[in-house]
Design a protein around this motif. Structure first.
Motif, PDB file in Angstrom:
ATOM      1  N   LYS A 164       0.830  -1.205   0.000  1.00  0.00           N
ATOM      2  CA  LYS A 164       0.000   0.000   0.000  1.00  0.00           C
ATOM      3  C   LYS A 164       0.867   1.258   0.000  1.00  0.00           C
ATOM      4  O   LYS A 164       0.542   2.249  -0.659  1.00  0.00           O
ATOM      5  CB  LYS A 164      -0.927  -0.025   1.205  1.00  0.00           C
ATOM      6  N   ILE A 165       1.982   1.190   0.737  1.00  0.00           N
ATOM      7  CA  ILE A 165       2.908   2.316   0.738  1.00  0.00           C
ATOM      8  C   ILE A 165       3.509   2.499  -0.653  1.00  0.00           C
ATOM      9  O   ILE A 165       3.594   3.619  -1.176  1.00  0.00           O
ATOM     10  CB  ILE A 165       4.017   2.109   1.774  1.00  0.00           C
ATOM     11  N   SER A 166       3.931   1.375  -1.259  1.00  0.00           N
ATOM     12  CA  SER A 166       4.541   1.459  -2.589  1.00  0.00           C
ATOM     13  C   SER A 166       3.533   1.920  -3.634  1.00  0.00           C
ATOM     14  O   SER A 166       3.870   2.677  -4.548  1.00  0.00           O
ATOM     15  CB  SER A 166       5.142   0.110  -2.988  1.00  0.00           C
ATOM     16  N   TYR A 167       2.253   1.467  -3.516  1.00  0.00           N
ATOM     17  CA  TYR A 167       1.221   1.958  -4.429  1.00  0.00           C
ATOM     18  C   TYR A 167       1.093   3.473  -4.307  1.00  0.00           C
ATOM     19  O   TYR A 167       0.966   4.185  -5.313  1.00  0.00           O
ATOM     20  CB  TYR A 167      -0.132   1.317  -4.109  1.00  0.00           C
ATOM     21  N   GLY A 168       1.119   3.959  -3.065  1.00  0.00           N
ATOM     22  CA  GLY A 168       0.995   5.400  -2.844  1.00  0.00           C
ATOM     23  C   GLY A 168       2.171   6.174  -3.403  1.00  0.00           C
ATOM     24  O   GLY A 168       1.992   7.218  -4.049  1.00  0.00           O
ATOM     25  N   ILE A 169       3.393   5.655  -3.146  1.00  0.00           N
ATOM     26  CA  ILE A 169       4.593   6.319  -3.676  1.00  0.00           C
ATOM     27  C   ILE A 169       4.551   6.342  -5.206  1.00  0.00           C
ATOM     28  O   ILE A 169       4.830   7.380  -5.839  1.00  0.00           O
ATOM     29  CB  ILE A 169       5.863   5.605  -3.176  1.00  0.00           C
ATOM     30  N   SER A 170       4.213   5.215  -5.789  1.00  0.00           N
ATOM     31  CA  SER A 170       4.166   5.139  -7.252  1.00  0.00           C
ATOM     32  C   SER A 170       3.092   6.045  -7.819  1.00  0.00           C
ATOM     33  O   SER A 170       3.281   6.675  -8.871  1.00  0.00           O
ATOM     34  CB  SER A 170       3.927   3.694  -7.698  1.00  0.00           C
ATOM     35  N   ALA A 171       1.931   6.126  -7.127  1.00  0.00           N
ATOM     36  CA  ALA A 171       0.862   6.999  -7.610  1.00  0.00           C
ATOM     37  C   ALA A 171       1.332   8.452  -7.625  1.00  0.00           C
ATOM     38  O   ALA A 171       1.058   9.200  -8.574  1.00  0.00           O
ATOM     39  CB  ALA A 171      -0.377   6.849  -6.731  1.00  0.00           C
ATOM     40  N   VAL A 172       2.065   8.843  -6.569  1.00  0.00           N
ATOM     41  CA  VAL A 172       2.594  10.210  -6.507  1.00  0.00           C
ATOM     42  C   VAL A 172       3.608  10.433  -7.625  1.00  0.00           C
ATOM     43  O   VAL A 172       3.578  11.464  -8.321  1.00  0.00           O
ATOM     44  CB  VAL A 172       3.225  10.484  -5.130  1.00  0.00           C
ATOM     45  N   LEU A 173       4.534   9.473  -7.818  1.00  0.00           N
ATOM     46  CA  LEU A 173       5.552   9.612  -8.862  1.00  0.00           C
ATOM     47  C   LEU A 173       4.921   9.704 -10.248  1.00  0.00           C
ATOM     48  O   LEU A 173       5.330  10.520 -11.082  1.00  0.00           O
ATOM     49  CB  LEU A 173       6.532   8.434  -8.803  1.00  0.00           C
ATOM     50  N   VAL A 174       3.911   8.868 -10.501  1.00  0.00           N
ATOM     51  CA  VAL A 174       3.239   8.893 -11.800  1.00  0.00           C
ATOM     52  C   VAL A 174       2.493  10.213 -11.971  1.00  0.00           C
ATOM     53  O   VAL A 174       2.529  10.825 -13.060  1.00  0.00           O
ATOM     54  CB  VAL A 174       2.280   7.697 -11.938  1.00  0.00           C
ATOM     55  N   ALA A 175       1.820  10.682 -10.908  1.00  0.00           N
ATOM     56  CA  ALA A 175       1.075  11.943 -11.000  1.00  0.00           C
ATOM     57  C   ALA A 175       2.011  13.119 -11.266  1.00  0.00           C
ATOM     58  O   ALA A 175       1.725  13.977 -12.116  1.00  0.00           O
ATOM     59  CB  ALA A 175       0.279  12.166  -9.715  1.00  0.00           C
ATOM     60  N   VAL A 176       3.151  13.155 -10.554  1.00  0.00           N
ATOM     61  CA  VAL A 176       4.121  14.227 -10.762  1.00  0.00           C
ATOM     62  C   VAL A 176       4.688  14.146 -12.185  1.00  0.00           C
ATOM     63  O   VAL A 176       4.869  15.172 -12.861  1.00  0.00           O
ATOM     64  CB  VAL A 176       5.248  14.153  -9.714  1.00  0.00           C
ATOM     65  N   SER A 177       4.956  12.926 -12.632  1.00  0.00           N
ATOM     66  CA  SER A 177       5.478  12.751 -13.994  1.00  0.00           C
ATOM     67  C   SER A 177       4.480  13.248 -15.028  1.00  0.00           C
ATOM     68  O   SER A 177       4.842  13.958 -15.976  1.00  0.00           O
ATOM     69  CB  SER A 177       5.804  11.274 -14.246  1.00  0.00           C
ATOM     70  N   LEU A 178       3.209  12.878 -14.862  1.00  0.00           N
ATOM     71  CA  LEU A 178       2.190  13.342 -15.801  1.00  0.00           C
ATOM     72  C   LEU A 178       2.051  14.862 -15.754  1.00  0.00           C
ATOM     73  O   LEU A 178       1.821  15.503 -16.792  1.00  0.00           O
ATOM     74  CB  LEU A 178       0.853  12.682 -15.481  1.00  0.00           C
TER      75      LEU A 178
END
Length: 1021
Positions: free
Chosen positions: A698-712
């Motif tokens: 769940k932590i990794s999903y959250g980190i990845s969601a933030v990274l993907v959102a920032v990238s987009l």
């Protein structure tokens, strides 16, 4: 291990073939040494242009002669020997690369017998416009444009059925869709024939190891000419159709001059009416030119001009036509209607082809300008003046005699000192030529015009009939121009015109620098990997080193035998292959270490370690080959070469690591009884990893969601630094001999280039990349100059203004052969059509790669949870890498352009990431199958823990070689290497923290239990 004998047999065969491949270097070097000695003796120098020309001339003279023979097997020419060796690409050797678009507009006009149907002409024009951004081929675009414009009673069949060549396929009732299908078939034949004839023509150019490839889907021909030293000559060679025609002429008399006067008055009246003025005659002072023609040895006038003297005269009608055309008032040859400045030629032809104006001249009159301008006088006054000839056009609109009748063409000096192209015709051509020259001689030494690609190259006066089918063309040719024209005519006219839509020129000095940096990166990367394998695996590391060395030997041998051109991205592919080749060794050795830790003997551990690794290795490498195959299909030029290198490297690494490696390990154990798979410092590393990885999901999903959102966010707000590949334009790399800032350059270039260019610092002292879209859409000449020459002159003007240094001439500045002073080291041109095509193919490549991986994993793992987890992780990796580039370009000190190399890096990241993910998936599947009574969560955690050593080791070795590539690989490869570095890190993370948790979340206990009979004992081979 079964099949050892077969493996040994293939190993021996491959070694022998590879050694034989390398042995061809010896006789090749002998021939090239002879060429060096010949050129040095002839010029007294071992460098310089004269030396290079002499050396190339020697090699060209013996290119088709036998220089080496394998007894009882085969003889080889120099060209054969070079074909057996690995060719260096332009970025390593220097030279010229072009992408040619086969122009099918003329093809359609020919098929329609030059129909003047308005809808037909509008459809062709619309298709030409749409081709710059559409996905479809030109014929399809034409069909769509016709359907949009044609009325219910208009049919394509009425236009094309008049062509005798199509009459048996197209009738008056043939549907439009069927006509378009037939035209597409004929167009494919035309494109293929153009490709074949162009390839034959290039063989006459004298370039060693040219690379010519056809992209039939897009009607493109990719040509690479390593070592070419005259780009202008190459352009003319590649784009000239060599449409040779012979015409009778219409002598210009007072009637013709009166027609010009009436035409000028008509145009003046139109202009006055448009302006609301009364039309009145106006007198003006006009320049006319008195001309003195040369005579030959027999005292007869020729078409060569000795001098031109300008003088002013009064009472010339002032009007639009005479403002761009000076009529022949008896000052030029009898076939010359007038003369015009080079920049006015197109306007003159528009005036004369106006329907109302054409009616003033004889119906059979046709107008053509001379190919070369008149000789300048002592003051250079008339250096850009072109003669306009009045030709006699037969009723059917075709020339009486064409190059199709020419059977042989050569060049040589004439008695008067001029260089001539000598032609020999077949019997029918001889008969027509004899009739034409007889008629001309009977009409009082009238001229016969020789026309090449719609331009008059010569208009000799005929003193008597020419029989026997032999004639000469003189047109102020240089020796090289005459030779090139003869070679083109010998091969024949291209069925369709070709247009350069992408061009790249790399100087030899830049190529040498790229070779040096690439070899350095290759040696350092290979050395670091070898040192690491010895440290980590001990005795087994020695086996890995031998396997890697064999791998390199086979890669270079295979690439040479396949005729692959090695480029800078190709060397990057070899370096990447080294890192990934270690992966197979790591998978096997880590599995053997696991077996040893549970107490198995070395022979048993080796047996089980190898057998349990096969499935993982196959899955991991098949997905990598799948991505590389997509890249090879959609890529162009160097990117296609990178993909081929990657495919060859993966196949070679599997063979050497799995099969040859097993032979060596078994031999060692049989001889010594044991083998070490660790050292004192590495034995305990990753030995007892026990981490609850899924608890972090769940932590990794959250980190990845933030990274993907920032990238987009950065992708959509800041965008990318699009390279010339994607936005089109001219791109120059300029080396300065003094310090100059980017802002100074930008300010100085803004005026001459009519806009603000993109300027980036290259990681060499005082070297900048300058990109501009100035005149990129221009195809016609400007004031008698090619568009690229005008852009170069504007660039030179701005650069000299920025530096304040005029000591370097335009020719020196623009020559990629120059190594001193401010000069260009490389230049690229990408037209809008190819830029859109590259963007489209890049998107298609990414989508096809992801879909291919999804379906392969769906079939291989028999569950959508695996393929879904893998594809989600790949999207995650791709978006983050793209986001990093969107966020960082412009403030990091190296080139971060999004170009074809970046797309190759993205696809490589996809291949690497899926390779990593499949290893974990394979272990998850194995554990779910063999331990069906255990908790699903614990099984997946155990699978990740058991493969963590392989994940870390493979990532470490790959990062090691890519980091070396980034640090030592040179400026042009830095962005590519940086994308790989980011992708490897993110891909390793996603395999553990994204892909595997998704498999867990999408799995159910029932899916786990539906496999084999419950057992708590692992099943091993």
């Amino acid at each position: 291990m079964q099949g050892k004998g077969l493996i040994k047999f293939f190993l021996v065969v491959m070694l022998l073939v590879t050694i034989a491949q390398y042995m061809f270097v010896i006789p090749t070097n002998a021939v090239e040494n002879d060429a060096d000695n010949y050129a040095q003796d002839l010029t007294g120098d071992d460098t310089g242009e004269a030396y290079r020309i002499a050396r190339a001339s020697y090699l060209d003279s013996i290119s088709d002669q036998e220089v080496f023979r394998l007894p009882l097997i085969k003889s080889y020419t120099y060209q054969d020997l070079k074909a057996q060796q690995l060719a260096l690409g332009l970025d390593l050797k220097g030279g010229m690369s072009v992408v040619l678009q086969v122009d099918l507009r003329e093809f359609l006009l020919t098929m329609a017998r030059n129909s003047r149907d308005t809808t037909f002409e509008e459809a062709i024009s619309a298709a030409s416009q749409a081709q710059q951004s559409a996905d479809d081929d030109f014929i399809t675009l034409f069909g769509n444009a016709w359907a949009e414009r044609a009325g219910d009673d208009q049919k394509l069949a009425t236009i094309f059925s008049r062509n005798d060549a199509l009459r048996d396929q197209i009738g008056i009732n043939t549907s439009d869709a069927e006509v378009v299908r037939i035209l597409r078939e004929k167009a494919d034949e035309t494109v293929n024939l153009t490709f074949v004839m162009l390839r034959n023509r290039i063989d006459q150019l004298g370039v060693v190891q040219p690379n010519v490839a056809l992209d039939a889907e897009r009607d493109l021909i990719v040509v690479e000419l390593p070592g070419i030293e005259n780009p202008a000559r190459a352009r003319a060679f590649l784009t000239g159709t060599a449409n040779l025609e012979f015409f009778d002429v219409l002598n210009v008399d007072q009637t013709s001059i009166n027609a010009l006067i009436q035409a000028d008055q008509i145009l003046q009246r139109r202009q006055d009416l448009a302006a609301g003025l009364d039309s009145t005659a106006v007198e003006q002072t006009t320049t006319v030119y008195d001309t003195v023609y040369a005579t030959n040895d027999l005292g007869n006038l020729t078409d060569s001009i000795e001098s031109i003297t300008p003088r002013e005269v009064q009472n010339q009608t002032a009007g639009p036509l005479f403002s761009v055309l000076t009529p022949n008032n008896g000052n030029f040859g009898p076939a010359v209607l007038g003369i015009a400045q080079g920049s006015n030629r197109q306007q003159v032809m528009r005036y004369l082809n106006d329907p109302e104006i054409k009616r003033l001249f004889p119906r059979n009159a046709s107008f053509r300008f001379a190919e070369t301008p008149l000789d300048a006088d002592d003051n250079g006054t008339a250096g850009s003046l072109y003669q306009l000839y009045q030709l006699d056009l037969p009723r059917d609109g075709t020339a009486p005699l064409t190059g199709e009748y020419v059977t042989r063409a050569g060049s040589g000096p004439e008695p008067g000192g001029q260089v001539a192209v000598n032609l020999t015709m077949n019997s029918e051509g001889s008969r027509i030529w004899a009739r034409m020259t007889t008629d001309a001689a009977n009409n009082g030494n009238r001229q016969v015009a020789i026309v090449l690609d719609s331009m008059v190259v010569s208009a000799p006066r005929v003193n008597g009939p020419i029989t026997g089918g032999s004639t000469s063309i003189t047109g102020d040719f240089t020796v090289q121009e005459a030779t090139d024209l003869a070679n083109i005519l010998q091969v024949g006219r291209l069925p369709a015109r070709t247009q350069i839509i992408q061009e790249s020129i790399v100087g030899p000095s830049l190529g040498e620098a790229n070779i040096k940096s690439s070899v350095t990166a290759l040696l350092i990367g290979f050395g670091l990997v070898l040192a690491f394998m010895l440290f980590y695996y001990g005795g087994a590391g020695v086996v890995a080193i031998v396997a890697l060395l064999l791998n390199l030997v086979f890669i270079f041998g295979a690439l040479a035998s396949l005729g692959t051109v090695l480029t800078l991205p190709g060397i990057a592919g070899i370096l990447l292959t080294i890192g990934m080749a270690v992966d197979a060794n790591v998978i096997i050795y880590e599995r053997i270490r696991e077996e040893l830790r549970v107490g198995k003997t070395v022979p048993n551990a080796v047996r089980d370690g190898f057998s349990n690794s096969y499935s993982t290795i196959i899955d991991a490498n098949v997905t990598t080959i799948l991505v590389a195959a997509v890249l090879a299909y959609f890529g162009l030029g160097p990117i296609k070469g990178f993909a081929v290198v990657l495919i060859v490297g993966v196949i070679a690494s599997v063979f050497t690591a799995v099969l040859v490696g097993r032979l060596m390990v078994d031999y060692w154990i049989n001889k010594r009884g044991t083998m070490t798979f660790w050292t004192a410092g590495s034995k305990s590393l990753f030995a007892n990893v026990s981490v609850d990885w899924l608890s972090f999901r769940k932590i990794s999903y959250g980190i990845s969601a933030v990274l993907v959102a920032v990238s987009l966010f950065f992708i959509f707000t800041r965008g990318f630094d699009l390279g010339v590949d994607f936005k089109g334009g001219y791109s120059y790399t300029v080396a300065f001999d003094q310090e100059v800032s980017a802002q100074e350059l930008r300010n100085a270039l803004e005026g001459p280039l009519e806009g603000v260019p993109t300027i980036k610092s290259v990681d060499a002292d005082n070297t900048y990349n300058i990109t501009t879209n100035y005149l990129i859409d221009q195809t016609a000449q400007i004031d008698g100059q090619e568009p690229q020459d005008v852009v170069l002159a504007a660039l030179y003007e701005g650069v000299t203004a920025a530096t304040g240094d005029n000591s370097v001439t335009l020719d020196q500045f623009g020559s990629t052969e120059t190594t001193v002073g401010t000069h260009i080291t490389s230049v690229s041109k990408v037209g809008p059509t190819i830029a859109d095509d590259i963007k489209r193919s890049a998107l298609e490549a990414g989508v096809v790669a992801l879909l291919g991986i999804f379906f392969y994993l769906l079939l291989r793992f028999k569950g959508k949870r695996y393929s879904t987890g893998a594809v989600v992780a790949l999207f995650h990796d791709t978006i983050i890498v793209m986001g990093v580039f969107a966020a960082c370009w412009g403030w990091i000190g190296f080139n971060m352009e999004v170009d074809q190399a970046f797309i190759a890096a993205i696809l490589t990241v996809i291949g690497y990431s899926i390779n990593d993910t499949v290893v974990v998936f394979d272990r998850i599947r194995e554990y779910l199958t063999n331990y069906t009574k255990r908790d699903r969560r614990q099984l997946i955690n155990d699978a990740i823990n058991s493969t963590i050593s392989r994940t870390v080791m493979t990532s470490f070795t790959t990062i090691l070689v890519v980091l070396v590539l980034f640090l030592f690989g040179g400026a042009s490869i830095k962005g590519f290497a940086f994308a790989l570095l980011v992708g490897i890190v993110v891909g390793t993370y996603s395999s553990i923290f994204i892909a595997s948790p998704i498999v867990y979340d999408l799995s159910s206990d029932q899916e786990v239990k539906e496999v084999k009979t419950a057992s708590d004992t692992p099943v091993t081979a």
